[in-house]
Design an enzyme around this catalytic site. Structure first.
Site, PDB file in Angstrom:
ATOM      1  CG  ASP A 385      -1.902   0.984   1.282  1.00 16.06           C
ATOM      2  OD1 ASP A 385      -2.727   1.394   0.524  1.00 16.06           O
ATOM      3  OD2 ASP A 385      -1.487   2.067   2.293  1.00 16.06           O
ATOM      4  CD  GLU A 438      -2.269   2.308  -3.426  1.00 13.28           C
ATOM      5  OE1 GLU A 438      -3.433   3.249  -3.759  1.00 13.28           O
ATOM      6  OE2 GLU A 438      -1.832   2.219  -2.363  1.00 13.28           O
TER       7      GLU A 438
END
Length: 716
Positions: A385, A438
């Site tokens: 993330d 990401e």
């Protein structure tokens, strides 16, 4: 000792030689009497005040002994923790000091073990700035006075073996910082925790027997970028609210397998105190969230998915952590996991702290954590993330609120080194595992090997795949326009092919795109309910045929109209046959099932996802028609023709350049069973020997409204 500031309590407590024998000391606050018990020996320890008891034994050496401690209402007998040598070896300490302990969870934290013939639990914690560390637990009534831990030298590790303590024990560390203030802290390396809002760590000892041998033996057979990869993203607590890990194992694998997805991606499962963070503010990096069950219960779920042929990807959050005073923040009284400079420590967007990626022990904590999930829980992939927030020192910072790197640049060199080390370590140790970034910027080489240096001078970050945020943003923007206006935004759908092979991409329609006022996927499209569903179906057909892997968030597979709620989960009720529009939602669900089935059976759609030779535009410039047509090709050159019509009108006699032959439709998102208008193509469409659009033949098609069609060569 009483102030919790002694660095070596074992030098005072326990048995020590003295003139004429052995002196045994025990610190037992609130005890009325302490008695040493050994074979053929029973000796009272004399009280010396403040809970200290001692006795002189006229023996040449101390025998293995136990202490019988009498309190107001009971007598407790057990082995003395202070008669044991350290349970951590020199190699462990050396690797911890070097920041290279790839199995850190086996050295630090709490671990049930047999030490010197006695069963108990070893507690070990890294707290280099502490004046002293004590163990406080449920069995000590959260008073750490009687269990001070010893420092194991320059590594900053504190250790204590406590006999008789086993799985299920709740505990914390009572840490005295450099300022003399005592703080109660959860164990950063705890492998189990209490259910929030309780915050203690819990001793755990896995008894799970895995049954996924076949999956684990073959998951590395085909590299992920040359294999089918269709991901169903979900939030475990809300997918079926009220179900725990074991109950989910009864329904989730069957549902995902029925729809044909190859993998699930789980929003963070590591321990987090606040449900509203969806798991992205982690306090317990080594413990599965306890709301849904024990660590072995989570293993049971992963095992069930593997036995159903479903891979498991887990969201992993090494970019930042929350400021809760019982967790990682200022862990030993000083910045430890976070940088000391607040301009690097504070994350301006999320009110959290960033990790100090330049500190070897912190980097080790995170690298080992990535390995831990893959090895201990058989996780098949880590979706990392917020990578962009790690890579740039000025991320969301203004003017002088950030500090340049040693070369005056904005790149976070420590974060780059950490990501490279993490990826290299995971790929070396865990065959078949994929890491996914990401990353929302144009950073060069996110999915390039770490030893390959790009034009910016950095080696690749070493990820296997990267979320294509540009494609997601542009394509969702396109379908949000009225069809009459889409011709002005045609390049938003074609631009992705300019850079499609610059990285190894995943096309994500994730949870982030269906919350906070962004609306659900079907609701992003204009028009009435039929047009909205038709647009979603056409879009999914386009997405599944576009180069790159694909990811779809739960609820979008059946055209949920409302935004996702982490409290309520998907709107399953719209599939109930008693609901008047249930057929509309079931139609989209059936399309997703068929998309995945045809996708898995068609190598052209996945075999050359990272090879520019696997894609050819047929017509990428039909902006007036809102049409996109291209070929996908497998390694043998076998083509699939993909045509999307994002106009609400039927386009008759639509001419496209084509290889010679006969085409047979294999998917049409406008079929009646999907909720479409039923405009079908003939079973066989023969090309005409008329050159067109640079190709030797022409194929003439009827394009259904707001629909995508796939055709393959007819071998009959």
């Amino acid at each position: 000792m009483l102030a919790g500031e002694h660095h070596d309590p074992h030098s005072v407590l326990g048995a020590h030689p003295e003139k004429g024998g052995v002196r045994v000391r025990a610190l037992k606050p609130y005890a009325k009497r302490v008695t040493l018990v050994a074979d053929g020996l029973r000796a009272e320890l004399e009280p010396e005040g403040d809970g200290l008891f001692s006795a002189h034994l006229p023996l040449a050496a101390a025998p293995p002994y136990r202490l019988a401690v009498t309190y107001d209402s009971a007598e407790v007998t057990g082995d003395d923790p202070y008669r044991f040598l350290p349970s951590l070896g020199e190699l462990d300490l050396h690797l911890i000091g070097e920041g290279r302990h790839e199995e850190l969870w086996k050295a630090l934290g709490s671990r049930v073990m047999t030490h010197d013939g006695v069963t108990g639990t070893r507690f070990a914690v890294w707290a280099p700035n502490a004046r002293g560390v004590r163990l406080a637990a449920d069995f000590t009534y959260w008073d750490g006075t009687s269990l001070p831990m010893r420092s194991l030298g320059a590594t900053g590790v504190w250790e204590l073996f406590v006999p008789g303590v086993g799985a299920g024990t709740a505990y914390k560390y009572e840490i005295t910082g450099p300022d003399g203030h005592r703080r109660m802290k959860a164990d950063p390396m705890a492998r189990a925790t209490e259910v929030p809002p309780a915050t203690a760590s819990v001793v755990t000892d896995s008894a799970y027997t895995w049954r996924d041998e076949e999956w684990m033996a073959h998951r590395a057979d085909v590299p992920v970028h040359r294999a089918p990869f269709s991901v169903y993203e979900l939030h475990l607590p809300s997918w079926r609210p009220g179900l725990g890990y074991r109950e989910l194992a009864d329904v989730l694998p069957a549902y995902v397998k029925d729809l044909g997805f190859t993998h699930v991606e789980l929003m963070p499962v590591a321990g987090h105190p606040f449900s509203g963070s969806w798991g992205y503010q982690v306090t317990s990096y080594y413990a599965p969230m306890p709301r849904l069950g024990s660590p072995d219960d989570f293993r049971f779920l992963v095992d069930a998915l593997h036995r159903a042929g479903i891979g498991v990807i887990m969201d992993w959050v090494p970019a930042h952590f929350p400021k809760d005073d019982w967790a990682l923040a200022r862990f030993d009284g000083e910045p430890l996991y976070e940088p000391a400079d607040p301009r690097r420590a504070e994350h301006p967007d999320w009110g959290t702290l960033e990790f100090d990626f330049g500190r070897t022990e912190v980097r080790n904590f995170l690298v080992a954590n990535a390995v831990y999930w893959c090895e201990d829980f058989h996780i098949d992939g880590l979706r990392v993330d917020a990578v962009a927030s790690m890579l740039y020192l000025d991320y969301s910072r203004e003017g002088g609120d950030w500090v340049p790197n040693a070369y005056g640049g904005r790149e976070n060199l420590d974060a780059v080194a950490f990501l490279q080390e993490m990826n290299a370590t995971v790929y070396r140790r865990c065959p078949g595992v994929v890491t996914i970034a990401e990353e929302s910027t144009a950073w060069d080489g996110v999915t390039r090997a770490t030893h390959h240096v790009g034009h910016t001078g950095f080696g690749g970050l070493g990820f296997g795949l990267k979320w294509n945020m540009g494609w997601m943003h542009d394509s969702l923007g396109y379908i949000g326009h009225e069809p009459v206006h889409r011709k002005y935004h045609h390049d938003e759908m074609t631009f992705s092919m300019v850079y499609a092979y610059s990285e190894n991409y995943v096309l994500p329609i994730s949870h982030d795109e269906v919350v906070h006022g962004k609306r659900a996927l079907v609701s992003k499209a204009p028009g009435d309910w039929w047009q909205q569903r038709a647009t979603e179906r056409a879009y999914l057909g386009f997405m599944w045929s576009h180069p790159g892997k694909q990811l779809l968030f739960m609820g979008q597979e059946f055209a949920q109209g409302g935004e996702w709620s982490y409290e309520a989960g998907p709107d399953w009720w719209v599939l109930d046959p008693g609901y008047e529009a249930s057929a509309d939602h079931r139609g989209v669900q059936e399309l997703v099932r068929d998309l995945n089935a045809v996708y898995a059976a068609t190598p052209a759609l996945w075999q050359r996802d990272t090879d520019p030779g696997g894609f050819e535009w047929v017509d990428g410039g039909a902006s007036e028609d809102n049409v996109f047509a291209f070929l996908r090709l497998d390694t043998a050159g076998e083509p699939l023709l993909c045509v999307s019509n994002f106009s609400p009108v039927v386009r008759h006699d639509y001419r496209l350049g084509s290889p010679a032959g006969v085409w047979a439709p294999v998917l049409n998102t406008d079929e009646l069973r999907y909720g479409g208008s039923g405009v079908l193509l003939p079973d066989h469409v023969k090309t005409e020997p008329t050159p067109y659009q640079g190709r030797p033949h022409t194929v003439v098609l009827t394009l259904p409204p707001l629909a995508t069609v796939w055709l393959r060569p007819d071998s009959a």
